[in-house]
Write a protein that holds these residues in place. Structure first.
Motif, PDB file in Angstrom:
ATOM      1  N   VAL A  42       0.856  -1.182   0.000  1.00 38.60           N
ATOM      2  CA  VAL A  42       0.000   0.000   0.000  1.00 38.60           C
ATOM      3  C   VAL A  42       0.893   1.233   0.000  1.00 38.60           C
ATOM      4  N   THR A  43       0.758   2.050  -1.033  1.00 35.51           N
ATOM      5  CA  THR A  43       1.642   3.202  -1.140  1.00 35.51           C
ATOM      6  C   THR A  43       0.909   4.340  -1.837  1.00 35.51           C
ATOM      7  N   VAL A  44       1.570   5.458  -1.984  1.00 40.42           N
ATOM      8  CA  VAL A  44       1.037   6.600  -2.727  1.00 40.42           C
ATOM      9  C   VAL A  44       2.155   7.163  -3.594  1.00 40.42           C
ATOM     10  N   GLU A  45       1.759   7.797  -4.701  1.00 37.98           N
ATOM     11  CA  GLU A  45       2.761   8.339  -5.621  1.00 37.98           C
ATOM     12  C   GLU A  45       3.496   9.525  -5.010  1.00 37.98           C
ATOM     13  N   ASN A  46       2.748  10.382  -4.292  1.00 36.41           N
ATOM     14  CA  ASN A  46       3.350  11.583  -3.697  1.00 36.41           C
ATOM     15  C   ASN A  46       2.978  11.664  -2.215  1.00 36.41           C
ATOM     16  N   PRO A  47       3.867  11.245  -1.312  1.00 34.22           N
ATOM     17  CA  PRO A  47       3.547  11.270   0.122  1.00 34.22           C
ATOM     18  C   PRO A  47       3.202  12.655   0.645  1.00 34.22           C
ATOM     19  N   LEU A  48       3.671  13.728  -0.039  1.00 38.40           N
ATOM     20  CA  LEU A  48       3.431  15.086   0.460  1.00 38.40           C
ATOM     21  C   LEU A  48       1.963  15.499   0.352  1.00 38.40           C
ATOM     22  N   THR A  49       1.139  14.660  -0.285  1.00 43.06           N
ATOM     23  CA  THR A  49      -0.304  14.915  -0.300  1.00 43.06           C
ATOM     24  C   THR A  49      -0.976  14.411   0.977  1.00 43.06           C
ATOM     25  N   LEU A  50      -0.227  13.697   1.824  1.00 43.84           N
ATOM     26  CA  LEU A  50      -0.776  13.098   3.038  1.00 43.84           C
ATOM     27  C   LEU A  50      -0.595  14.020   4.239  1.00 43.84           C
ATOM     28  N   PRO A  51      -1.383  13.797   5.305  1.00 42.08           N
ATOM     29  CA  PRO A  51      -1.138  14.534   6.551  1.00 42.08           C
ATOM     30  C   PRO A  51       0.274  14.261   7.060  1.00 42.08           C
ATOM     31  N   ARG A  52       0.919  15.289   7.609  1.00 45.18           N
ATOM     32  CA  ARG A  52       2.308  15.159   8.067  1.00 45.18           C
ATOM     33  C   ARG A  52       2.351  15.095   9.593  1.00 45.18           C
ATOM     34  N   VAL A  53       3.239  14.253  10.072  1.00 43.09           N
ATOM     35  CA  VAL A  53       3.359  14.017  11.511  1.00 43.09           C
ATOM     36  C   VAL A  53       4.742  14.453  11.971  1.00 43.09           C
ATOM     37  N   VAL A  54       4.776  15.194  13.067  1.00 49.74           N
ATOM     38  CA  VAL A  54       6.052  15.609  13.646  1.00 49.74           C
ATOM     39  C   VAL A  54       5.933  15.575  15.162  1.00 49.74           C
ATOM     40  N   ALA A  55       6.995  15.180  15.816  1.00 44.97           N
ATOM     41  CA  ALA A  55       6.997  15.172  17.280  1.00 44.97           C
ATOM     42  C   ALA A  55       7.102  16.598  17.802  1.00 44.97           C
ATOM     43  N   PRO A  56       6.473  16.909  18.936  1.00 45.63           N
ATOM     44  CA  PRO A  56       6.596  18.250  19.529  1.00 45.63           C
ATOM     45  C   PRO A  56       8.055  18.586  19.834  1.00 45.63           C
ATOM     46  N   ALA A  57       8.373  19.872  19.826  1.00 45.32           N
ATOM     47  CA  ALA A  57       9.755  20.319  20.056  1.00 45.32           C
ATOM     48  C   ALA A  57      10.270  19.898  21.427  1.00 45.32           C
ATOM     49  N   ASP A  58       9.356  19.778  22.405  1.00 48.47           N
ATOM     50  CA  ASP A  58       9.795  19.420  23.754  1.00 48.47           C
ATOM     51  C   ASP A  58       9.690  17.923  24.032  1.00 48.47           C
ATOM     52  N   ALA A  59       9.465  17.112  22.991  1.00 48.38           N
ATOM     53  CA  ALA A  59       9.374  15.662  23.187  1.00 48.38           C
ATOM     54  C   ALA A  59      10.707  15.111  23.685  1.00 48.38           C
ATOM     55  N   VAL A  60      10.620  14.118  24.567  1.00 50.04           N
ATOM     56  CA  VAL A  60      11.819  13.487  25.141  1.00 50.04           C
ATOM     57  C   VAL A  60      12.182  12.265  24.300  1.00 50.04           C
ATOM     58  N   PRO A  61      13.365  12.259  23.646  1.00 54.11           N
ATOM     59  CA  PRO A  61      13.740  11.125  22.802  1.00 54.11           C
ATOM     60  C   PRO A  61      13.862   9.826  23.611  1.00 54.11           C
ATOM     61  N   ARG A  62      13.334   8.757  23.080  1.00 50.59           N
ATOM     62  CA  ARG A  62      13.469   7.448  23.725  1.00 50.59           C
ATOM     63  C   ARG A  62      14.836   6.851  23.393  1.00 50.59           C
ATOM     64  N   PRO A  63      15.587   6.448  24.402  1.00 46.34           N
ATOM     65  CA  PRO A  63      16.868   5.796  24.126  1.00 46.34           C
ATOM     66  C   PRO A  63      16.641   4.363  23.636  1.00 46.34           C
ATOM     67  N   VAL A  64      17.630   3.820  22.970  1.00 42.16           N
ATOM     68  CA  VAL A  64      17.585   2.429  22.529  1.00 42.16           C
ATOM     69  C   VAL A  64      18.243   1.571  23.606  1.00 42.16           C
ATOM     70  N   LEU A  65      17.477   0.643  24.169  1.00 50.50           N
ATOM     71  CA  LEU A  65      18.000  -0.209  25.243  1.00 50.50           C
ATOM     72  C   LEU A  65      18.752  -1.408  24.698  1.00 50.50           C
ATOM     73  N   THR A  66      18.171  -2.071  23.697  1.00 49.56           N
ATOM     74  CA  THR A  66      18.799  -3.268  23.125  1.00 49.56           C
ATOM     75  C   THR A  66      18.456  -3.366  21.651  1.00 49.56           C
ATOM     76  N   VAL A  67      19.313  -4.070  20.911  1.00 49.87           N
ATOM     77  CA  VAL A  67      19.031  -4.475  19.534  1.00 49.87           C
ATOM     78  C   VAL A  67      19.330  -5.963  19.446  1.00 49.87           C
ATOM     79  N   SER A  68      18.352  -6.752  19.036  1.00 49.67           N
ATOM     80  CA  SER A  68      18.529  -8.201  18.951  1.00 49.67           C
ATOM     81  C   SER A  68      18.255  -8.675  17.530  1.00 49.67           C
ATOM     82  N   THR A  69      18.840  -9.817  17.174  1.00 47.15           N
ATOM     83  CA  THR A  69      18.686 -10.385  15.836  1.00 47.15           C
ATOM     84  C   THR A  69      17.772 -11.600  15.899  1.00 47.15           C
ATOM     85  N   ALA A  70      16.749 -11.631  15.038  1.00 43.63           N
ATOM     86  CA  ALA A  70      15.768 -12.718  15.044  1.00 43.63           C
ATOM     87  C   ALA A  70      16.366 -13.993  14.465  1.00 43.63           C
ATOM     88  N   PRO A  71      16.231 -15.123  15.179  1.00 43.48           N
ATOM     89  CA  PRO A  71      16.647 -16.397  14.597  1.00 43.48           C
ATOM     90  C   PRO A  71      15.650 -16.840  13.533  1.00 43.48           C
TER      91      PRO A  71
END
Length: 319
Positions: A4-33
């Protein structure tokens, strides 16, 4: 990929995090068997080895394929039972037919989702249609298991058929990321999936070199699984690639970035973003049943053996 896709994504509603949002740190990265499921189709176990405290309310997720079947090769699963949770089957490429003993079912194609609430219990089967078995073809999808709280574990089963055209499509401010909201809510935009346990499920396609930072509910956990491509997650740009799951810590936004150079087979970064409100109840999981205690698991097996979870329809050769 993607279905499911669109030719021009800029026709869609745009989402942005608030300026005061607290970034979530990355705790772990695991590889799926890698392994096999059902009648022998290949899967990656996305959450294998991750502590359940970081997954709650999610139980497991398999990436099915991506595999190009020759004629006669497509496979599915035999009839089997479930109780105590919900299964979410998201098909990216191919066709799958679902039927259950509660009367639910249907056919899903590219971009479609089947949401089955097993609740008190049922039997179901998932298989490619006969035409696909004869012709072969590409098969690729995900199956996610979402836990139910104790109060809902014995509810009546329910089935939702979510067409690819129903998903909420959004984009990042520069159009570099296409966001498909399958369930839950993102920045006030609601996906079509109805869930008992509050969750958000998004399939994001991030173009090479693009970055997206999304607002994320602070009472939800945060997970990112890479279906294809290479990139980085978190403010510190922790590297991730196909078949890896990133676990985020606390905060109110999460960031995903695609590497500037991708493989020819995977031209974009394809990632599934998951968040849910932890249930924080005891969990007893064995095979196709997810309950709150060992006694409830034993009861589920007994009920299955005595036929209380339903019967295979007579059309399949059984009375």
């Amino acid at each position: 990929m993607p279905a499911v896709t669109v030719e021009n994504p800029l026709t869609l509603p745009r989402v942005v995090a608030p300026a005061d949002a607290v970034p979530r740190p990355v705790l772990t990265v695991s590889t799926a068997p890698a392994g096999f499921e059902g009648e022998g189709f290949p899967v990656r176990r996305a959450f294998a080895g991750i502590n359940y405290q970081f997954l709650d309310p999610f139980i497991m997720m398999d990436q099915m394929g991506e595999v190009e079947y020759a004629p006669g090769e497509p496979k599915g699963t035999p009839w089997h039972p479930h109780r105590g949770f919900e299964t979410v089957t998201y098909l990216i490429d191919g066709t799958f037919v679902h039927q259950d003993s509660h009367g639910g079912g249907g056919t899903i194609n590219d971009g479609d989702t089947q949401w089955m609430t097993a609740g008190a219990g049922l039997l179901h089967i998932e298989a490619p249609p006969e035409t696909l078995v004869m012709s072969g073809g590409l098969f690729h999808g995900l199956q996610l298991w979402v836990n139910l709280p104790a109060a809902d574990k014995m509810m009546a089963p329910r089935y939702q058929d979510i067409g690819g055209g129903q998903v909420q499509l959004l984009t990042s401010p520069d159009g570099g990321a296409l966001l498909r909201v399958i369930a839950g809510e993102l920045a006030g935009h609601q996906g079509p999936g109805i869930t008992h346990t509050p969750i958000t499920m998004i399939h994001a396609t991030v173009r090479p070199g693009a970055e997206v930072t999304l607002p994320w509910r602070e009472d939800f956990n945060g997970l990112a699984y890479v279906m294809a491509g290479r990139g980085a997650v978190g403010a510190d740009r922790r590297p991730v690639r196909t078949g890896q799951t990133a676990v985020f810590g606390d905060g109110s936004s999460l960031t995903v970035r695609a590497d500037a150079t991708q493989d020819a087979k995977a031209p974009d970064l394809e990632v599934v973003l998951l968040g849910g409100r932890p249930i924080r109840e005891p969990m007893a999981h064995y095979g196709p049943f997810v309950m709150n205690s060992e006694a409830e698991l034993r009861q589920a097996f007994e009920d299955f053996q005595r036929g209380r979870l339903g019967r295979v329809p007579a059309v399949h050769g059984m009375a």
